[in-house]
Design a protein around this motif. Sequence first.
Motif, PDB file in Angstrom:
ATOM      1  N   SER A   1       0.750  -1.198   0.028  1.00 46.68           N
ATOM      2  CA  SER A   1       0.004  -0.004  -0.014  1.00 46.68           C
ATOM      3  C   SER A   1       0.938   1.262  -0.181  1.00 46.68           C
ATOM      4  O   SER A   1       0.475   2.240  -0.611  1.00 46.68           O
ATOM      5  CB  SER A   1      -0.991  -0.126   1.094  1.00 46.68           C
ATOM      6  N   ALA A   2       1.939   1.211   0.844  1.00 43.36           N
ATOM      7  CA  ALA A   2       2.730   2.574   0.708  1.00 43.36           C
ATOM      8  C   ALA A   2       3.410   2.469  -0.489  1.00 43.36           C
ATOM      9  O   ALA A   2       3.730   3.822  -1.098  1.00 43.36           O
ATOM     10  CB  ALA A   2       3.915   2.224   1.748  1.00 43.36           C
ATOM     11  N   LEU A   3       3.996   1.348  -1.242  1.00 43.73           N
ATOM     12  CA  LEU A   3       4.606   1.423  -2.686  1.00 43.73           C
ATOM     13  C   LEU A   3       3.228   2.179  -3.556  1.00 43.73           C
ATOM     14  O   LEU A   3       3.871   2.943  -4.454  1.00 43.73           O
ATOM     15  CB  LEU A   3       4.773   0.062  -3.088  1.00 43.73           C
ATOM     16  N   ILE A   4       1.964   2.072  -3.513  1.00 39.67           N
ATOM     17  CA  ILE A   4       1.082   2.303  -4.367  1.00 39.67           C
ATOM     18  C   ILE A   4       0.846   3.968  -4.282  1.00 39.67           C
ATOM     19  O   ILE A   4       0.959   4.599  -5.061  1.00 39.67           O
ATOM     20  CB  ILE A   4      -0.379   1.829  -3.955  1.00 39.67           C
ATOM     21  N   GLU A   5       1.157   4.425  -3.054  1.00 37.63           N
ATOM     22  CA  GLU A   5       1.322   5.914  -2.796  1.00 37.63           C
ATOM     23  C   GLU A   5       2.359   6.669  -3.528  1.00 37.63           C
ATOM     24  O   GLU A   5       2.392   7.382  -4.126  1.00 37.63           O
ATOM     25  CB  GLU A   5       1.291   6.123  -1.277  1.00 37.63           C
ATOM     26  N   ARG A   6       3.586   5.733  -3.661  1.00 34.60           N
ATOM     27  CA  ARG A   6       4.673   6.237  -4.470  1.00 34.60           C
ATOM     28  C   ARG A   6       4.537   6.208  -5.750  1.00 34.60           C
ATOM     29  O   ARG A   6       4.825   7.226  -6.564  1.00 34.60           O
ATOM     30  CB  ARG A   6       5.982   5.498  -4.205  1.00 34.60           C
ATOM     31  N   GLU A   7       3.536   5.197  -6.367  1.00 36.68           N
ATOM     32  CA  GLU A   7       3.487   5.032  -7.780  1.00 36.68           C
ATOM     33  C   GLU A   7       2.271   4.574  -7.974  1.00 36.68           C
ATOM     34  O   GLU A   7       2.004   3.269  -7.941  1.00 36.68           O
ATOM     35  CB  GLU A   7       4.619   3.677  -8.439  1.00 36.68           C
ATOM     36  N   PRO A   8       1.109   5.552  -8.065  1.00 33.23           N
ATOM     37  CA  PRO A   8      -0.233   4.999  -7.871  1.00 33.23           C
ATOM     38  C   PRO A   8      -0.751   4.107  -9.388  1.00 33.23           C
ATOM     39  O   PRO A   8      -1.833   3.511  -8.931  1.00 33.23           O
ATOM     40  CB  PRO A   8      -1.168   6.294  -7.753  1.00 33.23           C
ATOM     41  N   LYS A   9      -0.184   4.146 -10.242  1.00 31.17           N
ATOM     42  CA  LYS A   9      -0.452   3.467 -11.631  1.00 31.17           C
ATOM     43  C   LYS A   9       0.265   2.330 -11.921  1.00 31.17           C
ATOM     44  O   LYS A   9       0.577   1.822 -12.832  1.00 31.17           O
ATOM     45  CB  LYS A   9      -0.652   4.245 -12.591  1.00 31.17           C
ATOM     46  N   ASN A  10       1.183   1.759 -10.941  1.00 28.04           N
ATOM     47  CA  ASN A  10       2.049   0.731 -11.307  1.00 28.04           C
ATOM     48  C   ASN A  10       1.402  -0.527 -11.355  1.00 28.04           C
ATOM     49  O   ASN A  10       0.840  -1.097 -10.129  1.00 28.04           O
ATOM     50  CB  ASN A  10       3.320   0.837 -10.095  1.00 28.04           C
ATOM     51  N   VAL A  11       1.150  -0.977 -12.430  1.00 26.39           N
ATOM     52  CA  VAL A  11       0.182  -2.340 -12.567  1.00 26.39           C
ATOM     53  C   VAL A  11       0.749  -3.524 -11.464  1.00 26.39           C
ATOM     54  O   VAL A  11      -0.065  -4.310 -11.029  1.00 26.39           O
ATOM     55  CB  VAL A  11       0.046  -2.521 -13.938  1.00 26.39           C
ATOM     56  N   THR A  12       1.974  -3.731 -11.823  1.00 24.40           N
ATOM     57  CA  THR A  12       2.562  -4.705 -10.895  1.00 24.40           C
ATOM     58  C   THR A  12       2.560  -4.748  -9.394  1.00 24.40           C
ATOM     59  O   THR A  12       1.945  -5.627  -8.668  1.00 24.40           O
ATOM     60  CB  THR A  12       4.187  -4.981 -10.891  1.00 24.40           C
ATOM     61  N   VAL A  13       2.469  -3.455  -8.793  1.00 23.85           N
ATOM     62  CA  VAL A  13       2.264  -3.261  -7.298  1.00 23.85           C
ATOM     63  C   VAL A  13       0.711  -3.559  -7.162  1.00 23.85           C
ATOM     64  O   VAL A  13       0.347  -4.137  -6.098  1.00 23.85           O
ATOM     65  CB  VAL A  13       2.852  -2.091  -6.891  1.00 23.85           C
TER      66      VAL A  13
END
Length: 252
Positions: free
Chosen positions: A104-116
């Motif tokens: 979830s923290a990574l999503i905040e860094r890259e909100p459109k990263n499909v892998t994450v």
Amino acid sequence: VAKARELLDDDPLRTRRNVELAEQFALEAIANDPTSAEAFAAAAWANYLLIKLNYEDTPQRRADLRSYAEKATLLDPDSFNAELAACGLLAVNRDWDEAYRRLSALIEREPKNVTVLREASWASVQTAPDAQSAGPANDRTAAILDRLRSASPLGRSHADTVMAAVHWRRGEYVEADRLLDAVFASGMPARESYLIRLLVLLYGWGDLEAARQFASTIPSKLLLEDVFIFHVATLWLHSGDYEKALETLGRS
């Protein structure tokens, strides 16, 4: 490293050969520059996928995943992919709550990263009660899947396939079909899209004719994957075509 990440992240029809080649690229990168956090992160992610996709879950693979992930973090604590690799280690160890928190923290860094977003949606499903059958009925998982759908057309296919997989496990074949129809209509089905559709037709509906017709549309490189070999051979076995069943098993 870029070649490795392309094979690991960008190909919707990810196969064992993709992951093995990606690992080779990552190890070559490490040999060229042993201080590259991104090279170690790519090697770790390749090992994670080999385990996650049931290609090779061995003590050595798990040890390599841990070693590469830890080295990536030591070399660059702020690396996005190093943290993603650490989340892969958590997922392999079935620490789903912590994996979801850090994803979830990574999503905040890259909100459109499909892998994450894909990994986070799967971790969220796993943290639900009776995870294998309950599925993303909770608001948290629904929100992650919505973000995955809005990330890209491929992200939408991945999100709908995750939901179709949940409906398949719950025996809700009409709902699974509806989602898979949209995925295939989009022209961007993923590896898992083909697999879930085959499972629904063969074991859910028991429609051998429809399953045979669908099997003829599965990309040839997926038909070399053991999981597809097993289910397509079963399809021919149930259809009474033992010669084709043996031929299919011979690909393994």
